[in-house]
Scaffold this motif. Structure first.
Motif, PDB file in Angstrom:
ATOM      1  N   UNK A 157       0.790  -1.225   0.000  1.00 48.09           N
ATOM      2  CA  UNK A 157       0.000   0.000   0.000  1.00 48.09           C
ATOM      3  C   UNK A 157       0.821   1.273   0.000  1.00 48.09           C
ATOM      4  N   UNK A 159       3.105   1.932  -1.999  1.00 45.63           N
ATOM      5  CA  UNK A 159       3.643   2.236  -3.326  1.00 45.63           C
ATOM      6  C   UNK A 159       2.622   2.822  -4.297  1.00 45.63           C
ATOM      7  N   UNK A 160       1.592   3.418  -3.736  1.00 41.80           N
ATOM      8  CA  UNK A 160       0.587   4.083  -4.575  1.00 41.80           C
ATOM      9  C   UNK A 160       1.113   5.428  -5.080  1.00 41.80           C
ATOM     10  N   UNK A 161       0.454   5.904  -6.120  1.00 41.53           N
ATOM     11  CA  UNK A 161       0.801   7.177  -6.740  1.00 41.53           C
ATOM     12  C   UNK A 161       0.378   8.355  -5.860  1.00 41.53           C
ATOM     13  N   UNK A 162       1.263   9.319  -5.709  1.00 49.34           N
ATOM     14  CA  UNK A 162       0.876  10.608  -5.114  1.00 49.34           C
ATOM     15  C   UNK A 162       1.364  11.726  -6.029  1.00 49.34           C
ATOM     16  N   UNK A 163       0.785  12.893  -5.820  1.00 46.44           N
ATOM     17  CA  UNK A 163       1.213  14.058  -6.594  1.00 46.44           C
ATOM     18  C   UNK A 163       2.217  14.854  -5.756  1.00 46.44           C
ATOM     19  N   UNK A 164       3.280  15.270  -6.402  1.00 43.74           N
ATOM     20  CA  UNK A 164       4.268  16.084  -5.711  1.00 43.74           C
ATOM     21  C   UNK A 164       3.616  17.367  -5.190  1.00 43.74           C
ATOM     22  N   UNK A 177       9.861   3.107  -7.480  1.00 44.47           N
ATOM     23  CA  UNK A 177       8.931   4.086  -8.059  1.00 44.47           C
ATOM     24  C   UNK A 177       9.350   5.521  -7.762  1.00 44.47           C
ATOM     25  N   UNK A 179       8.964   8.390  -6.500  1.00 50.01           N
ATOM     26  CA  UNK A 179       8.117   9.335  -5.775  1.00 50.01           C
ATOM     27  C   UNK A 179       6.729   8.788  -5.454  1.00 50.01           C
ATOM     28  N   UNK A 180       6.622   7.483  -5.204  1.00 50.29           N
ATOM     29  CA  UNK A 180       5.346   6.962  -4.700  1.00 50.29           C
ATOM     30  C   UNK A 180       5.177   7.428  -3.257  1.00 50.29           C
ATOM     31  N   UNK A 217      -3.045  12.675   1.011  1.00 48.45           N
ATOM     32  CA  UNK A 217      -3.208  12.180  -0.364  1.00 48.45           C
ATOM     33  C   UNK A 217      -3.428  10.668  -0.353  1.00 48.45           C
ATOM     34  N   UNK A 221      -6.868   8.292  -1.374  1.00 46.93           N
ATOM     35  CA  UNK A 221      -6.861   7.159  -2.300  1.00 46.93           C
ATOM     36  C   UNK A 221      -7.374   5.888  -1.621  1.00 46.93           C
ATOM     37  N   UNK A 222      -6.935   5.643  -0.398  1.00 48.36           N
ATOM     38  CA  UNK A 222      -7.408   4.435   0.295  1.00 48.36           C
ATOM     39  C   UNK A 222      -8.926   4.486   0.511  1.00 48.36           C
TER      40      UNK A 222
END
Lengths: 294, 294
Positions: A157, A159-164, A177, A179-180, A217, A221-222
């Motif tokens: 969990x 390693x999900x995508x986030x926005x800088x 990754x 910046x995950x 963030x 998502x979660x």
């Protein structure tokens, strides 16, 4: 206690193993063993349980990973390819089973911690919880009616995508990754971004404001993916005073009232009731569920 | 077919309702009704089923949302606050139940579609699948052993965090989160970013390259959060030739071999077998499960 069955619980970590005996959060005996090589660590752990003189009916292990948790696999219960020297391909489950002579159930560390919190702690009475730990790593376990699901291996969990975030120039510390979420918000990311470890940055508000933004963030998502009734947010990084509240506030802003949003964010984002013992108590819960069905 | 029970299935959408009778993907009768006001739409639907002369044992509805799916709620089976004029607070479930005189089971549209694909289509035989649809909206349903989980309301999988792709200056079209996945990658985002609807942009490679990048971000997050054995990726936007393959390629790059990663991405990211019929067939599957247990 009378004739009630007792179980051993092991939280097998990369730096230490914690071992306890009991059948609830009230432990009858417990100890901590430094993680060295597999032989020594496993022996010390088995010896402690034997020497306690308390007969146990089974053992639960909440272990660091990656673990093979596919019951149909030839390497079920093995640590697989861990960077921890000497530990790759260690059959933790069978080795403890054979030495102790009692059956062993194994799950990933966060899965155990989540179960303990669900059974006796901050998640009790709920059908769908998410346990998240932010520390040296970033882990999460989603429990549906007390069960984790590992069909494609356990989730990762962190390693999900986030926005800088706008002001942030840190490239990220995840070797896979970059910046995950883990790469931007776990302990090593904090140290690398600010040049010193989190505990030494305690007074610097901007550190924790940024941390709370990334964590919010992730929580967004979660929530939209798993729709949990509660998120239990623990781990070393969350020891920073005030951080939990900052996450709640940022999360509320981000959700903007949309979707399966929690009506009471203070109650929705909770600290683990067992704090740093969540994994150990969870290991007892794993054993009790597996070998007693309760 | 003999004495086997038959069921009605309704895919209740914002622009049309599709109605069918059967007990499998082989439909015995079906029709399409334009969505007007609730009275007319529901009546037309009930009439079609009655006039078919086929006795049905129950009805499954896969409906647009937001729906109240809490069985303990006073408004269980209601559309809640939809922007669709006239439809807020419509008790779809009871109104069809009362008119037809047979029991009704209702789920969110993507939940129905996911069930149909799991029961008979691209998800059959798997314990953990994710169905994702990218069209006017962006929806997803995670099925664990064939069940969705709605404890905090149904998930809103389109509203997860994504990172803006470097070349992209589009601010995002989600009224709540602006640049969440839906705001960057659903049909309306494509139209708003490029100034014309997707089907008119079919030849412009940069449109679909960018689209694939955002979708791969989303798939990464779903994989690390839900660890599904397969993602079934459908909806109007996915009709663009080659897009599915572009998503697979970008996803493989993003995962970088880490975690519960699919060994065979071509097989892992699949198109729905029932295509645009997934919701309708899923509604039959909902009814059959609820009222026949099969």
């Amino acid at each position: 206690m009378g004739s009630e069955k007792l179980f051993a619980g092991i939280e097998a970590g990369g730096t230490k193993w914690r071992v306890a005996i009991g059948r609830s959060p009230e432990l009858l005996a417990d100890t901590t063993i430094a993680t060295t090589d597999p032989d020594s660590t496993i022996s010390a752990c088995v010896e402690f349980i034997r020497n306690s003189g308390i007969p146990v009916e089974g053992t639960g292990i909440a272990a660091f990973g990656p673990l093979d948790l596919d019951p149909n696999s030839n390497t079920y219960g093995f640590l697989t390819t861990t960077p921890k020297p000497g530990w790759s391909n260690t059959n933790i489950k069978s080795r403890i089973e054979d030495s102790l002579g009692v059956p062993v159930v194994i799950d990933i560390d966060v899965g155990g911690a989540a179960l303990g919190e669900w059974r006796w702690g901050a998640g009790r009475g709920l059908d769908n919880i998410l346990y998240v730990t932010v520390g040296t790593g970033f882990g999460g376990a989603s429990l549906r009616e007390g069960r984790t699901f590992h069909e494609l291996g356990h989730p990762e969990m962190g390693h999900i995508t986030v926005e800088r975030e706008k002001t942030d120039t840190f490239p990220g510390s995840c070797p896979f990754h970059r910046s995950c979420l883990e790469g931007m918000a776990a302990g090593p990311a904090i140290s690398a971004r600010w040049g010193r470890p989190g505990p030494e940055l305690s007074e610097r508000l901007e550190v924790w404001d940024l941390e709370a933004r990334y964590l919010a963030q992730g929580m967004q998502t979660y929530i939209y993916t798993l729709a949990p009734q509660r998120i239990i947010l623990g781990g070393g990084v969350m020891q920073q005073p005030g951080l939990l509240d900052m996450v709640r506030k940022r999360l509320e802003e981000r959700l903007a009232g949309y979707g399966p949003a929690p009506s009471d964010v203070d109650n929705f984002i909770a600290a683990p009731e067992f704090g740093q013992d969540a994994g150990l108590i969870g290991a007892i819960a794993l054993a009790r569920r597996q070998f007693e069905g309760t």
